[in-house]
Write a protein that holds these residues in place. Sequence first.
Motif, PDB file in Angstrom:
ATOM      1  N   LEU A 140      33.768  42.846  24.328  1.00  0.00           N
ATOM      2  CA  LEU A 140      33.546  44.263  24.050  1.00  0.00           C
ATOM      3  C   LEU A 140      34.805  44.854  23.449  1.00  0.00           C
ATOM      4  N   THR A 141      34.651  45.508  22.327  1.00  0.00           N
ATOM      5  CA  THR A 141      35.758  46.189  21.667  1.00  0.00           C
ATOM      6  C   THR A 141      35.398  47.662  21.561  1.00  0.00           C
ATOM      7  N   ALA A 142      36.290  48.523  22.004  1.00  0.00           N
ATOM      8  CA  ALA A 142      36.085  49.969  21.879  1.00  0.00           C
ATOM      9  C   ALA A 142      37.010  50.482  20.786  1.00  0.00           C
ATOM     10  N   VAL A 143      36.473  51.301  19.914  1.00  0.00           N
ATOM     11  CA  VAL A 143      37.253  51.924  18.850  1.00  0.00           C
ATOM     12  C   VAL A 143      36.912  53.407  18.817  1.00  0.00           C
ATOM     13  N   ALA A 144      37.834  54.211  18.341  1.00  0.00           N
ATOM     14  CA  ALA A 144      37.610  55.651  18.246  1.00  0.00           C
ATOM     15  C   ALA A 144      37.541  56.041  16.775  1.00  0.00           C
ATOM     16  N   GLU A 145      36.446  56.658  16.391  1.00  0.00           N
ATOM     17  CA  GLU A 145      36.342  57.175  15.034  1.00  0.00           C
ATOM     18  C   GLU A 145      37.258  58.379  14.888  1.00  0.00           C
ATOM     19  N   GLU A 146      37.678  58.612  13.671  1.00  0.00           N
ATOM     20  CA  GLU A 146      38.516  59.762  13.367  1.00  0.00           C
ATOM     21  C   GLU A 146      37.808  60.608  12.317  1.00  0.00           C
ATOM     22  N   ASP A 147      38.398  61.751  11.989  1.00  0.00           N
ATOM     23  CA  ASP A 147      37.765  62.673  11.047  1.00  0.00           C
ATOM     24  C   ASP A 147      37.323  62.001   9.747  1.00  0.00           C
ATOM     25  N   LYS A 148      38.136  61.104   9.225  1.00  0.00           N
ATOM     26  CA  LYS A 148      37.820  60.492   7.937  1.00  0.00           C
ATOM     27  C   LYS A 148      37.794  58.973   8.005  1.00  0.00           C
ATOM     28  N   HIS A 149      37.634  58.426   9.206  1.00  0.00           N
ATOM     29  CA  HIS A 149      37.546  56.982   9.374  1.00  0.00           C
ATOM     30  C   HIS A 149      36.406  56.690  10.348  1.00  0.00           C
ATOM     31  N   PHE A 150      35.347  56.115   9.822  1.00  0.00           N
ATOM     32  CA  PHE A 150      34.150  55.859  10.602  1.00  0.00           C
ATOM     33  C   PHE A 150      33.874  54.366  10.647  1.00  0.00           C
ATOM     34  N   TYR A 151      33.045  53.948  11.590  1.00  0.00           N
ATOM     35  CA  TYR A 151      32.650  52.557  11.742  1.00  0.00           C
ATOM     36  C   TYR A 151      31.137  52.460  11.673  1.00  0.00           C
ATOM     37  N   LEU A 152      30.654  51.476  10.957  1.00  0.00           N
ATOM     38  CA  LEU A 152      29.227  51.179  10.918  1.00  0.00           C
ATOM     39  C   LEU A 152      29.050  49.861  11.655  1.00  0.00           C
ATOM     40  N   VAL A 153      28.355  49.898  12.759  1.00  0.00           N
ATOM     41  CA  VAL A 153      28.172  48.710  13.581  1.00  0.00           C
ATOM     42  C   VAL A 153      26.773  48.171  13.347  1.00  0.00           C
ATOM     43  N   LEU A 154      26.711  46.933  12.942  1.00  0.00           N
ATOM     44  CA  LEU A 154      25.434  46.273  12.731  1.00  0.00           C
ATOM     45  C   LEU A 154      25.080  45.489  13.987  1.00  0.00           C
ATOM     46  N   PRO A 155      23.996  45.854  14.652  1.00  0.00           N
ATOM     47  CA  PRO A 155      23.611  45.123  15.863  1.00  0.00           C
ATOM     48  C   PRO A 155      23.055  43.751  15.491  1.00  0.00           C
TER      49      PRO A 155
END
Length: 78
Positions: free
Chosen positions: A46-61
């Motif tokens: 499990l990896t936790a990341v925090a999105e920021e105002d101009k940095h997003f993550y798209l996670v593909l299940p």
Amino acid sequence: MSSQSLKVQIIQKAWQDEAFKQQLLADPKTAIKDAFGVELPDDINLTAVAEEDKHFYLVLPPNPEDAASADGDVELVW
């Protein structure tokens, strides 16, 4: 545990509790165990990341077809 999914509960706690958020980012399995009493199996990463105002993550299940044929019987209400 309430009717909300564990994922929603974790996110809400991270928004409300900066110390929990920092622990979640550093060691998510321990943070979840300490806060919610849920111990994830050793073979789950499990990896936790925090999105920021101009940095997003798209996670593909995982593809459901692949998950149905995978070994293991991990059932998490995510």
